[in-house]
Design a protein around this motif. Structure first.
Motif, PDB file in Angstrom:
ATOM      1  N   GLY A 235       5.583   7.541  13.298  1.00 36.97           N
ATOM      2  CA  GLY A 235       5.213   6.423  12.457  1.00 36.97           C
ATOM      3  C   GLY A 235       6.265   6.160  11.400  1.00 36.97           C
ATOM      4  O   GLY A 235       6.992   7.069  10.988  1.00 36.97           O
ATOM      5  N   SER A 236       6.341   4.906  10.992  1.00 43.61           N
ATOM      6  CA  SER A 236       7.296   4.547   9.938  1.00 43.61           C
ATOM      7  C   SER A 236       6.766   3.360   9.154  1.00 43.61           C
ATOM      8  O   SER A 236       5.804   2.699   9.568  1.00 43.61           O
ATOM      9  CB  SER A 236       8.667   4.223  10.539  1.00 43.61           C
ATOM     10  OG  SER A 236       8.593   3.056  11.336  1.00 43.61           O
ATOM     11  N   GLY A 237       7.438   3.101   8.035  1.00 42.95           N
ATOM     12  CA  GLY A 237       7.103   1.937   7.227  1.00 42.95           C
ATOM     13  C   GLY A 237       6.624   2.303   5.839  1.00 42.95           C
ATOM     14  O   GLY A 237       6.290   3.462   5.549  1.00 42.95           O
ATOM     15  N   SER A 238       6.603   1.301   4.982  1.00 45.05           N
ATOM     16  CA  SER A 238       6.054   1.429   3.634  1.00 45.05           C
ATOM     17  C   SER A 238       5.863   0.030   3.076  1.00 45.05           C
ATOM     18  O   SER A 238       6.446  -0.934   3.597  1.00 45.05           O
ATOM     19  CB  SER A 238       6.950   2.258   2.724  1.00 45.05           C
ATOM     20  OG  SER A 238       8.141   1.582   2.457  1.00 45.05           O
TER      21      SER A 238
ATOM     22  N   ILE B 183       0.819  -1.217   0.000  1.00 37.86           N
ATOM     23  CA  ILE B 183       0.000   0.000   0.000  1.00 37.86           C
ATOM     24  C   ILE B 183       0.851   1.265   0.000  1.00 37.86           C
ATOM     25  O   ILE B 183       0.388   2.344   0.390  1.00 37.86           O
ATOM     26  CB  ILE B 183      -0.994   0.018   1.188  1.00 37.86           C
ATOM     27  CG1 ILE B 183      -0.244  -0.060   2.526  1.00 37.86           C
ATOM     28  CG2 ILE B 183      -2.014  -1.121   1.071  1.00 37.86           C
ATOM     29  CD1 ILE B 183      -1.167   0.197   3.737  1.00 37.86           C
ATOM     30  N   SER B 184       2.115   1.133  -0.426  1.00 38.00           N
ATOM     31  CA  SER B 184       3.016   2.286  -0.416  1.00 38.00           C
ATOM     32  C   SER B 184       3.028   2.891   0.986  1.00 38.00           C
ATOM     33  O   SER B 184       3.269   2.187   1.954  1.00 38.00           O
ATOM     34  CB  SER B 184       2.589   3.280  -1.482  1.00 38.00           C
ATOM     35  OG  SER B 184       3.498   4.363  -1.556  1.00 38.00           O
ATOM     36  N   THR B 185       2.732   4.179   1.095  1.00 44.33           N
ATOM     37  CA  THR B 185       2.665   4.826   2.417  1.00 44.33           C
ATOM     38  C   THR B 185       1.261   5.337   2.707  1.00 44.33           C
ATOM     39  O   THR B 185       1.061   6.272   3.480  1.00 44.33           O
ATOM     40  CB  THR B 185       3.677   5.973   2.527  1.00 44.33           C
ATOM     41  OG1 THR B 185       3.437   6.915   1.471  1.00 44.33           O
ATOM     42  CG2 THR B 185       5.109   5.461   2.471  1.00 44.33           C
ATOM     43  N   TYR B 186       0.248   4.701   2.101  1.00 43.08           N
ATOM     44  CA  TYR B 186      -1.139   5.101   2.335  1.00 43.08           C
ATOM     45  C   TYR B 186      -1.667   4.461   3.620  1.00 43.08           C
ATOM     46  O   TYR B 186      -2.594   3.639   3.608  1.00 43.08           O
ATOM     47  CB  TYR B 186      -2.008   4.724   1.133  1.00 43.08           C
ATOM     48  CG  TYR B 186      -1.723   5.540  -0.104  1.00 43.08           C
ATOM     49  CD1 TYR B 186      -0.737   5.151  -1.010  1.00 43.08           C
ATOM     50  CD2 TYR B 186      -2.444   6.705  -0.367  1.00 43.08           C
ATOM     51  CE1 TYR B 186      -0.480   5.914  -2.137  1.00 43.08           C
ATOM     52  CE2 TYR B 186      -2.192   7.463  -1.495  1.00 43.08           C
ATOM     53  CZ  TYR B 186      -1.206   7.059  -2.377  1.00 43.08           C
ATOM     54  OH  TYR B 186      -0.952   7.814  -3.496  1.00 43.08           O
ATOM     55  N   LEU B 187      -1.067   4.863   4.728  1.00 47.77           N
ATOM     56  CA  LEU B 187      -1.361   4.247   6.008  1.00 47.77           C
ATOM     57  C   LEU B 187      -1.503   5.337   7.069  1.00 47.77           C
ATOM     58  O   LEU B 187      -0.646   6.222   7.184  1.00 47.77           O
ATOM     59  CB  LEU B 187      -0.240   3.260   6.376  1.00 47.77           C
ATOM     60  CG  LEU B 187      -0.394   2.300   7.568  1.00 47.77           C
ATOM     61  CD1 LEU B 187      -0.223   3.006   8.912  1.00 47.77           C
ATOM     62  CD2 LEU B 187      -1.745   1.575   7.531  1.00 47.77           C
ATOM     63  N   ASN B 188      -2.591   5.255   7.806  1.00 51.36           N
ATOM     64  CA  ASN B 188      -2.875   6.237   8.853  1.00 51.36           C
ATOM     65  C   ASN B 188      -3.031   5.542  10.193  1.00 51.36           C
ATOM     66  O   ASN B 188      -3.425   4.371  10.253  1.00 51.36           O
ATOM     67  CB  ASN B 188      -4.162   6.997   8.517  1.00 51.36           C
ATOM     68  CG  ASN B 188      -4.136   7.590   7.125  1.00 51.36           C
ATOM     69  OD1 ASN B 188      -3.162   8.224   6.718  1.00 51.36           O
ATOM     70  ND2 ASN B 188      -5.205   7.375   6.368  1.00 51.36           N
ATOM     71  N   TRP B 189      -2.724   6.269  11.259  1.00 49.38           N
ATOM     72  CA  TRP B 189      -2.878   5.760  12.631  1.00 49.38           C
ATOM     73  C   TRP B 189      -3.832   6.655  13.413  1.00 49.38           C
ATOM     74  O   TRP B 189      -3.761   7.881  13.333  1.00 49.38           O
ATOM     75  CB  TRP B 189      -1.531   5.751  13.350  1.00 49.38           C
ATOM     76  CG  TRP B 189      -0.561   4.715  12.908  1.00 49.38           C
ATOM     77  CD1 TRP B 189       0.463   4.864  12.006  1.00 49.38           C
ATOM     78  CD2 TRP B 189      -0.490   3.355  13.360  1.00 49.38           C
ATOM     79  NE1 TRP B 189       1.166   3.688  11.869  1.00 49.38           N
ATOM     80  CE2 TRP B 189       0.606   2.741  12.703  1.00 49.38           C
ATOM     81  CE3 TRP B 189      -1.224   2.586  14.271  1.00 49.38           C
ATOM     82  CZ2 TRP B 189       0.964   1.412  12.913  1.00 49.38           C
ATOM     83  CZ3 TRP B 189      -0.866   1.265  14.480  1.00 49.38           C
ATOM     84  CH2 TRP B 189       0.227   0.684  13.798  1.00 49.38           C
ATOM     85  N   PHE B 190      -4.702   6.014  14.192  1.00 41.50           N
ATOM     86  CA  PHE B 190      -5.673   6.720  15.019  1.00 41.50           C
ATOM     87  C   PHE B 190      -5.570   6.238  16.460  1.00 41.50           C
ATOM     88  O   PHE B 190      -5.233   5.085  16.722  1.00 41.50           O
ATOM     89  CB  PHE B 190      -7.102   6.466  14.520  1.00 41.50           C
ATOM     90  CG  PHE B 190      -7.360   6.982  13.139  1.00 41.50           C
ATOM     91  CD1 PHE B 190      -7.108   6.184  12.034  1.00 41.50           C
ATOM     92  CD2 PHE B 190      -7.852   8.259  12.933  1.00 41.50           C
ATOM     93  CE1 PHE B 190      -7.319   6.661  10.755  1.00 41.50           C
ATOM     94  CE2 PHE B 190      -8.082   8.744  11.653  1.00 41.50           C
ATOM     95  CZ  PHE B 190      -7.809   7.943  10.571  1.00 41.50           C
TER      96      PHE B 190
END
Lengths: 107, 122
Positions: free
Chosen positions: A64-67, A29-36
Motif C-alpha cells: 500500500g502507498s499514499g497519503s 486523512i494523512s496516512t490513516y487508511l486501511n485496506w481489507f
C-alpha cells in the motif's frame, strides 16, 4: 463525514497480473487508511494499515502507498486466492467510513 | 490469538430492538483497544456503527446514534449492541471487531468476528 471512493468498482484480471486499486478520501486523512480483503460469506480481513504497513501474515505481494487524499493498493502478481473484493477505510476521524469496494474477478 | 464471536437472534420484528453480543477470547479489554460493531446489508458495503473501550467510553455513528447503545461486561469478556426501532433497512450481517489504537499513529480493525445475519421482518 469523510467520504471514501474507490476505482475501479470492478476489474477482471488474470493470474500473474499486477493490479493497482485506488482509493480517494474527500478530505486529507494523512496516512490513516486501511485496506481489507473480503471473500463471499466471510468477514473482512486486514491487509494493510496506516496506508503502507503490511499486517502480520499478509503476503508481500500486497503493498500500500499514499497519503493525504489518494491511496493505492497493489498486488504485484495475482494468485487464485486473491480474487475477492477490496475495501479501503479511513480511521482519521469518527464516524469511520469505508469505500464501496473494488471487486477483482477472473478474466 | 484473539477470537470474536457474535451471538443473538437472527430475526427481529419491525419496530423492535436488535440485541447482539460479542464474546472475546484470547485477549482482554485492556487499554489501547476499542471494540466496534460494523454492519453490511446483503450485497452492499460496510457501515461502522460504533465503538466502546474498556472503561465504557463510547463513540457512535451519528446516522444511528439515536437508536444505538453499546455496553461492555469485562467480567464475561464480552460487549453488546442494542439497536432500537429497527426497520427492514437494518437487515444486515453484523460484525464485531477489535480496533487496535495507537494514538497519533494509526487505528485499524485487526480482528473480526465471523458475522451474524440479522433479518428485520414480521
Amino acid at each position: 463525514d469523510i467520504q471514501m471512493t474507490q476505482s475501479p468498482s470492478s476489474l477482471s484480471a488474470s493470474v500473474g497480473d499486477r493490479v493497482t486499486l485506488t482509493c480517494r478520501a474527500s478530505q486529507r486523512i494523512s496516512t490513516y487508511l486501511n485496506w481489507f480483503q473480503q471473500k463471499p460469506g466471510k468477514a473482512p480481513t486486514l491487509l494493510v494499515y496506516a496506508a503502507s504497513s503490511l499486517q502480520n501474515g499478509v503476503p508481500s505481494r500486497f503493498s500500500g502507498s499514499g497519503s493525504g487524499t489518494d491511496f493505492t493498493l497493489t498486488i504485484s502478481s495475482l494468485l487464485p486466492d486473491d480474487f475477492a473484493t477490496y475495501f479501503c477505510q479511513q480511521s482519521y476521524s469518527t464516524p469511520f467510513t469505508f469505500g464501496p469496494g473494488t471487486k477483482v474477478d477472473i478474466k | 490469538q484473539v477470537q470474536l464471536q457474535e451471538s443473538g437472534p437472527g430475526l427481529v420484528k419491525p419496530s423492535g430492538t436488535l440485541s447482539l453480543t460479542c464474546a472475546v477470547s484470547g485477549g482482554s479489554f485492556s487499554s489501547g483497544n476499542w471494540w466496534s460493531w460494523v454492519r453490511q446489508p446483503p450485497g452492499k458495503g460496510l457501515e461502522w456503527i460504533g465503538e466502546i473501550n474498556h472503561s465504557g467510553s463510547t463513540n457512535y455513528n451519528p446516522s444511528l446514534k439515536s437508536r444505538v447503545t453499546l455496553s461492555i461486561d469485562k467480567s464475561k469478556n464480552q460487549f453488546s449492541l442494542k439497536l432500537s426501532s429497527v426497520t427492514a433497512a437494518d437487515t444486515a450481517v453484523y460484525y464485531c471487531a477489535r480496533l487496535r489504537a495507537v494514538p497519533g499513529t494509526c487505528y485499524y480493525f485487526d480482528y473480526w468476528g465471523q458475522g451474524t445475519l440479522v433479518t428485520v421482518s414480521s
